[in-house]
Design a protein around this motif. Structure first.
Motif, PDB file in Angstrom:
ATOM      1  N   SER A  88      -4.058  -2.468  -2.531  1.00  0.00           N
ATOM      2  CA  SER A  88      -3.606  -2.771  -1.169  1.00  0.00           C
ATOM      3  C   SER A  88      -3.994  -1.658  -0.211  1.00  0.00           C
ATOM      4  O   SER A  88      -4.398  -1.921   0.934  1.00  0.00           O
ATOM      5  N   ALA A  89      -3.896  -0.402  -0.659  1.00  0.00           N
ATOM      6  CA  ALA A  89      -4.330   0.718   0.182  1.00  0.00           C
ATOM      7  C   ALA A  89      -5.825   0.624   0.465  1.00  0.00           C
ATOM      8  O   ALA A  89      -6.275   0.909   1.585  1.00  0.00           O
ATOM      9  N   GLN A  90      -6.597   0.220  -0.528  1.00  0.00           N
ATOM     10  CA  GLN A  90      -8.035   0.033  -0.315  1.00  0.00           C
ATOM     11  C   GLN A  90      -8.297  -1.076   0.693  1.00  0.00           C
ATOM     12  O   GLN A  90      -9.230  -0.991   1.503  1.00  0.00           O
ATOM     13  N   SER A  91      -7.488  -2.143   0.648  1.00  0.00           N
ATOM     14  CA  SER A  91      -7.644  -3.230   1.615  1.00  0.00           C
ATOM     15  C   SER A  91      -7.408  -2.734   3.035  1.00  0.00           C
ATOM     16  O   SER A  91      -8.144  -3.088   3.963  1.00  0.00           O
ATOM     17  N   VAL A  92      -6.384  -1.927   3.192  1.00  0.00           N
ATOM     18  CA  VAL A  92      -6.072  -1.391   4.520  1.00  0.00           C
ATOM     19  C   VAL A  92      -7.217  -0.498   5.018  1.00  0.00           C
ATOM     20  O   VAL A  92      -7.652  -0.605   6.169  1.00  0.00           O
ATOM     21  N   ILE A  93      -7.712   0.378   4.144  1.00  0.00           N
ATOM     22  CA  ILE A  93      -8.818   1.266   4.530  1.00  0.00           C
ATOM     23  C   ILE A  93     -10.057   0.456   4.885  1.00  0.00           C
ATOM     24  O   ILE A  93     -10.727   0.726   5.897  1.00  0.00           O
ATOM     25  N   LEU A  94     -10.367  -0.552   4.068  1.00  0.00           N
ATOM     26  CA  LEU A  94     -11.541  -1.380   4.323  1.00  0.00           C
ATOM     27  C   LEU A  94     -11.404  -2.116   5.645  1.00  0.00           C
ATOM     28  O   LEU A  94     -12.369  -2.209   6.424  1.00  0.00           O
ATOM     29  N   PHE A  95     -10.214  -2.616   5.917  1.00  0.00           N
ATOM     30  CA  PHE A  95      -9.981  -3.305   7.193  1.00  0.00           C
ATOM     31  C   PHE A  95     -10.180  -2.356   8.370  1.00  0.00           C
ATOM     32  O   PHE A  95     -10.820  -2.711   9.369  1.00  0.00           O
ATOM     33  N   VAL A  96      -9.650  -1.147   8.261  1.00  0.00           N
ATOM     34  CA  VAL A  96      -9.781  -0.167   9.343  1.00  0.00           C
ATOM     35  C   VAL A  96     -11.246   0.225   9.544  1.00  0.00           C
ATOM     36  O   VAL A  96     -11.738   0.302  10.679  1.00  0.00           O
ATOM     37  N   VAL A  97     -11.966   0.450   8.439  1.00  0.00           N
ATOM     38  CA  VAL A  97     -13.371   0.848   8.535  1.00  0.00           C
ATOM     39  C   VAL A  97     -14.201  -0.233   9.212  1.00  0.00           C
ATOM     40  O   VAL A  97     -14.989   0.035  10.136  1.00  0.00           O
ATOM     41  N   SER A 141       0.822  -1.216   0.000  1.00  0.00           N
ATOM     42  CA  SER A 141       0.000   0.000   0.000  1.00  0.00           C
ATOM     43  C   SER A 141       0.856   1.266   0.000  1.00  0.00           C
ATOM     44  O   SER A 141       0.351   2.350  -0.301  1.00  0.00           O
ATOM     45  N   LEU A 142       2.126   1.122   0.322  1.00  0.00           N
ATOM     46  CA  LEU A 142       3.028   2.269   0.367  1.00  0.00           C
ATOM     47  C   LEU A 142       3.819   2.451  -0.934  1.00  0.00           C
ATOM     48  O   LEU A 142       4.681   3.316  -1.011  1.00  0.00           O
ATOM     49  N   TYR A 143       3.481   1.624  -1.931  1.00  0.00           N
ATOM     50  CA  TYR A 143       4.195   1.680  -3.198  1.00  0.00           C
ATOM     51  C   TYR A 143       3.211   1.887  -4.354  1.00  0.00           C
ATOM     52  O   TYR A 143       2.064   1.446  -4.298  1.00  0.00           O
ATOM     53  N   GLU A 144       3.695   2.540  -5.381  1.00  0.00           N
ATOM     54  CA  GLU A 144       2.983   2.596  -6.655  1.00  0.00           C
ATOM     55  C   GLU A 144       3.511   1.458  -7.510  1.00  0.00           C
ATOM     56  O   GLU A 144       4.730   1.354  -7.733  1.00  0.00           O
ATOM     57  N   THR A 145       2.620   0.579  -7.970  1.00  0.00           N
ATOM     58  CA  THR A 145       3.070  -0.644  -8.635  1.00  0.00           C
ATOM     59  C   THR A 145       2.630  -0.679 -10.093  1.00  0.00           C
ATOM     60  O   THR A 145       1.607  -0.098 -10.469  1.00  0.00           O
ATOM     61  N   LEU A 146       3.404  -1.386 -10.875  1.00  0.00           N
ATOM     62  CA  LEU A 146       3.101  -1.649 -12.276  1.00  0.00           C
ATOM     63  C   LEU A 146       3.369  -3.115 -12.565  1.00  0.00           C
ATOM     64  O   LEU A 146       4.182  -3.767 -11.891  1.00  0.00           O
ATOM     65  N   PHE A 147       2.672  -3.644 -13.571  1.00  0.00           N
ATOM     66  CA  PHE A 147       2.898  -5.018 -14.020  1.00  0.00           C
ATOM     67  C   PHE A 147       2.755  -6.023 -12.880  1.00  0.00           C
ATOM     68  O   PHE A 147       3.645  -6.820 -12.603  1.00  0.00           O
ATOM     69  N   LEU A 148       1.589  -5.963 -12.207  1.00  0.00           N
ATOM     70  CA  LEU A 148       1.260  -6.875 -11.110  1.00  0.00           C
ATOM     71  C   LEU A 148       2.324  -6.874 -10.019  1.00  0.00           C
ATOM     72  O   LEU A 148       2.671  -7.911  -9.451  1.00  0.00           O
ATOM     73  N   GLY A 149       2.846  -5.690  -9.738  1.00  0.00           N
ATOM     74  CA  GLY A 149       3.800  -5.550  -8.654  1.00  0.00           C
ATOM     75  C   GLY A 149       5.243  -5.809  -9.025  1.00  0.00           C
ATOM     76  O   GLY A 149       6.126  -5.750  -8.157  1.00  0.00           O
ATOM     77  N   GLN A 150       5.519  -6.087 -10.291  1.00  0.00           N
ATOM     78  CA  GLN A 150       6.894  -6.344 -10.694  1.00  0.00           C
ATOM     79  C   GLN A 150       7.747  -5.077 -10.597  1.00  0.00           C
ATOM     80  O   GLN A 150       8.950  -5.155 -10.371  1.00  0.00           O
ATOM     81  N   ARG A 151       7.138  -3.931 -10.815  1.00  0.00           N
ATOM     82  CA  ARG A 151       7.847  -2.663 -10.671  1.00  0.00           C
ATOM     83  C   ARG A 151       7.182  -1.868  -9.556  1.00  0.00           C
ATOM     84  O   ARG A 151       5.985  -1.607  -9.595  1.00  0.00           O
ATOM     85  N   GLN A 152       7.967  -1.498  -8.565  1.00  0.00           N
ATOM     86  CA  GLN A 152       7.444  -0.810  -7.386  1.00  0.00           C
ATOM     87  C   GLN A 152       8.191   0.493  -7.156  1.00  0.00           C
ATOM     88  O   GLN A 152       9.418   0.518  -7.203  1.00  0.00           O
ATOM     89  N   THR A 153       7.418   1.549  -6.912  1.00  0.00           N
ATOM     90  CA  THR A 153       7.997   2.863  -6.633  1.00  0.00           C
ATOM     91  C   THR A 153       7.433   3.383  -5.314  1.00  0.00           C
ATOM     92  O   THR A 153       6.209   3.440  -5.132  1.00  0.00           O
ATOM     93  N   TRP A 154       8.314   3.732  -4.400  1.00  0.00           N
ATOM     94  CA  TRP A 154       7.879   4.206  -3.079  1.00  0.00           C
ATOM     95  C   TRP A 154       7.050   5.477  -3.224  1.00  0.00           C
ATOM     96  O   TRP A 154       7.443   6.427  -3.884  1.00  0.00           O
ATOM     97  N   THR A 155       5.869   5.452  -2.602  1.00  0.00           N
ATOM     98  CA  THR A 155       4.997   6.627  -2.648  1.00  0.00           C
ATOM     99  C   THR A 155       4.499   7.026  -1.270  1.00  0.00           C
ATOM    100  O   THR A 155       3.771   8.007  -1.135  1.00  0.00           O
TER     101      THR A 155
END
Length: 297
Positions: free
Chosen positions: A268-277, A40-54
């Motif tokens: 993944s960020a949506q999963s975290v938010i949904l879990f918290v809610v 959830s803390l990364y911007e991902t491309l290609f099903l997570g093969q490329r990850q950029t910290w966000t």
């Protein structure tokens, strides 16, 4: 010579017995949860093969997105309808089954059988019955009433249809617990209420409901979890989030962002938010119900 088991032997034996359960929990619960939070803390491309910290960028994107806000709103509304609709209908049906003296087990089986259906099968079955053009129910509804059922193109109708199907699917689970709780109420309370001239439905809400408050509290929690998470197959097979995102609930939007748009970080960020809610809702429900979740009020 004493043959008593040494304390550390018992501890080792207990640890070995718990090891398979712990391994399953780590592999399928704790590790995926931590990995989801990390993604959830990364911007991902290609099903997570490329990850950029966000950092919190994904969360900011979601919370400022009009599409996500609308999805959040309709999800909460849908959950409220499903939770209270399921409880209300289940309470009435369970009470009627409880009040029947002859063949009550037959009625109980008939009432709970939809719960035995896999969600995908239930969705396909109801899709045919309620189909705007081919459905049997739709045909007679339009024949006998001025109503027109076109939930393929009408957003509010699609929302209502999904709510009805979700309630129908969950009725059996609730009825089992409600009937069991009613059967545990002392018979003397029923007899005293009848002697005092208490009516059937007044007896339900004034006598029985307070007595089964712990069961009702448990069902509120379980129905909330069901409404937020377990209705995904119904949405996927019946409406696919449409029309016009009218049924694009959080769990379905999460799935689309992850597997259709290949944005695992955002999902993944949506999963975290949904879990918290859902966790916050569980806490509020349990705290609110703590004063009523005891037998007798």
């Amino acid at each position: 010579m004493s043959t008593a088991t040494k304390p550390y032997d018992s501890t080792l034996q207990a640890a070995l017995l718990l090891l398979p359960t712990a391994a399953v929990l780590v592999a399928f619960l704790y590790y995926p949860s931590l990995e989801t939070f990390r993604l959830s803390l990364y911007e991902t491309l290609f099903l997570g093969q490329r990850q950029t910290w966000t950092g919190l960028g994904n969360f900011v994107t979601l919370l400022t997105s009009g599409v996500y806000q609308y999805s959040f709103f309709i999800t909460v509304a849908f959950a409220a309808v499903v939770v209270f609709g399921t409880l209300g209908v289940s309470l009435l049906i369970g009470y009627m089954i409880f009040s029947v003296d002859v063949r009550s087990s037959v009625y109980l089986v008939a009432a709970i059988w939809p719960y035995a259906l896999p969600p995908a099968v239930a969705a396909i079955l109801l899709n045919f019955i309620l189909h705007p053009n081919l459905g049997i129910f739709t045909h007679y509804l339009e024949l006998l009433t001025p109503l027109t059922l076109d939930w393929f193109n009408d957003g509010p109708q699609a929302f209502a249809i999904l709510a009805v199907v979700a309630i129908w699917k969950q009725l059996g689970y609730n009825i089992i617990f409600i009937v069991a709780a009613l059967n545990n109420i002392p018979e003397i309370l029923t007899e005293n209420a009848r002697i005092d001239g208490v009516g059937r439905f007044r007896m339900l809400y004034k006598v029985y409901v307070p007595m089964i408050a712990p069961t009702m509290t448990f069902l509120v929690v379980m129905n909330t979890i069901y409404a937020f998470f377990s209705t995904f197959p119904l949405v996927d097979l019946m409406t696919s989030g449409g029309p016009s995102d009218a049924t694009n609930f959080l769990i379905f939007k999460l799935y689309r962002d992850a597997f259709q748009f290949n944005s695992l970080g955002l999902a993944s960020a949506q999963s975290v938010i949904l879990f918290v809610v859902v966790s916050i809702l569980m806490y509020i429900q349990l705290r609110f119900a703590s004063g009523y979740g005891r037998y007798g009020g």
